[in-house]
Design an enzyme around this catalytic site. Structure first.
Site, mmCIF file in Angstrom:
data_model
loop_
_atom_site.group_PDB
_atom_site.id
_atom_site.type_symbol
_atom_site.label_atom_id
_atom_site.label_comp_id
_atom_site.label_asym_id
_atom_site.label_seq_id
_atom_site.Cartn_x
_atom_site.Cartn_y
_atom_site.Cartn_z
ATOM 1 N N ASP A 24 -17.557 -3.367 32.300
ATOM 2 C CA ASP A 24 -17.451 -2.507 33.525
ATOM 3 C C ASP A 24 -18.482 -2.145 34.275
ATOM 4 O O ASP A 24 -18.545 -1.082 34.657
ATOM 5 C CB ASP A 24 -16.552 -0.990 33.222
ATOM 6 C CG ASP A 24 -15.341 -1.352 32.385
ATOM 7 O OD1 ASP A 24 -14.917 -2.457 32.205
ATOM 8 O OD2 ASP A 24 -14.731 -0.208 31.972
ATOM 9 N N LYS A 129 -8.929 -5.247 32.465
ATOM 10 C CA LYS A 129 -8.145 -4.245 31.599
ATOM 11 C C LYS A 129 -8.038 -2.913 32.627
ATOM 12 O O LYS A 129 -8.689 -2.529 33.178
ATOM 13 C CB LYS A 129 -9.121 -3.781 30.574
ATOM 14 C CG LYS A 129 -10.271 -3.043 31.034
ATOM 15 C CD LYS A 129 -11.357 -2.949 29.585
ATOM 16 C CE LYS A 129 -12.533 -2.047 30.164
ATOM 17 N NZ LYS A 129 -12.517 -0.830 30.466
ATOM 18 N N CYS A 162 -15.621 4.132 28.395
ATOM 19 C CA CYS A 162 -14.982 2.839 27.980
ATOM 20 C C CYS A 162 -15.742 2.156 26.812
ATOM 21 O O CYS A 162 -15.081 1.336 26.159
ATOM 22 C CB CYS A 162 -15.017 1.887 29.223
ATOM 23 S SG CYS A 162 -13.847 2.526 30.556
HETATM 24 N N1 TIU Z 1 -15.706 2.139 32.505
HETATM 25 C C1 TIU Z 1 -15.320 3.441 32.204
HETATM 26 O O1 TIU Z 1 -16.152 4.111 31.501
HETATM 27 N N2 TIU Z 1 -14.464 4.101 32.813
HETATM 28 C C2 TIU Z 1 -14.667 5.537 33.457
HETATM 29 O O2 TIU Z 1 -13.795 6.001 33.839
HETATM 30 N N3 TIU Z 1 -15.637 6.176 33.063
HETATM 31 C C3 TIU Z 1 -16.022 7.503 33.266
HETATM 32 O O3 TIU Z 1 -16.992 8.004 32.727
HETATM 33 N N4 TIU Z 1 -15.126 8.185 34.077
#
Ligand code: TIU
Length: 228
Positions: A24, A129, A162
């Site tokens: 991500d 995802k 994540c």
């Molecule tokens: N990719 C991921 O970690 N999504 C989140 O929403 N992370 C946050 O820390 N908000």
């Protein structure tokens, strides 16, 4: 087997059965105006991961390691976004709302894409995802099984969300996970520290933790099959 100096102890891996997973590294989390910032976070906290991850990707590509990228996001009609996730925060800043980088956390919008510095190379899979974990509602498990992958080197953002969810999913499925501390980031320094500690605590309850230079130093080229 290659061996990395790690916590709670040496991490052994065969590059032929190891995949690097970059989680991500999207504008929506890394840049102002995206999902991360709408949740009230300081996105500048994540920038320090970019340069080490760029160097890691270069080394992994040179060694012929399997590399997989992920992105968190939803369909434009939000049919894959449960109300529990959607109905959070200020309604004008929620998932699907218009933002400076397009609709927030929606597939196909500029904010959903991976930052230019870490753009996937041709042929590297990008797994979309809808959840925090990379296994939930994706074909990641099938891809890893088909590729004979047993070990995962995990990087990306955010450490306690994540990255942690994915490592926990992977650990329960039997993968040996190495998390690279300088290539994962959190909006909260205290969560970064605790998140990394939790992985290696209790004898490595979820996996191992090391710095990326130690992993790069241990990395050996993937051997070509003998019939080539
Ligand atoms: N990719 C991921 O970690 N999504 C989140 O929403 N992370 C946050 O820390 N908000």
């Amino acid at each position: 087997m290659a061996i990395v100096d790690a916590l709670p102890g040496p991490y052994s891996f065969d590059p032929a059965t190891t995949a690097l997973i970059v989680i991500d590294m999207q504008r929506d989390f890394m840049e102002p105006g995206g999902f991360g910032e709408t949740l009230g976070n300081d996105v500048a906290q994540l920038r320090r991961t970019i340069e080490p991850t760029r160097a890691l990707l270069a080394a992994a590509r040179a060694a012929g390691l399997t590399i997989i990228h992920t992105r968190e996001g939803h369909r434009p009609d939000l049919s894959d976004c449960p109300p529990a996730k959607l109905n959070r925060g200020d309604p004008s800043l929620r998932i699907g709302a218009p933002g400076p980088m397009g609709r927030i956390l929606i597939r196909g919008e500029p904010g959903h894409d991976i930052i230019d510095e870490l753009a996937p190379a041709p042929g590297e899979p990008v797994i979309d995802k809808p959840g925090k974990g990379a296994f939930y509602a994706t074909d990641l498990g099938e891809r890893l099984t088909a590729g004979g992958i047993r070990s995962l080197v995990v990087t990306g953002v955010t450490t306690e969300v994540c990255v942690h969810t994915t490592v926990r999913e992977a650990n329960d499925r039997g993968y040996e996970c190495l998390v690279l501390a300088d290539c994962v980031g959190s909006y909260f320094p205290e969560f970064q520290a605790a998140g990394l500690k939790m992985i290696a605590a209790q004898g490595g309850i979820f996996g191992w933790v090391a710095e990326s230079p130690a992993f790069i130093a241990a990395l050996q080229p993937v051997k070509e099959p003998t019939w080539n």
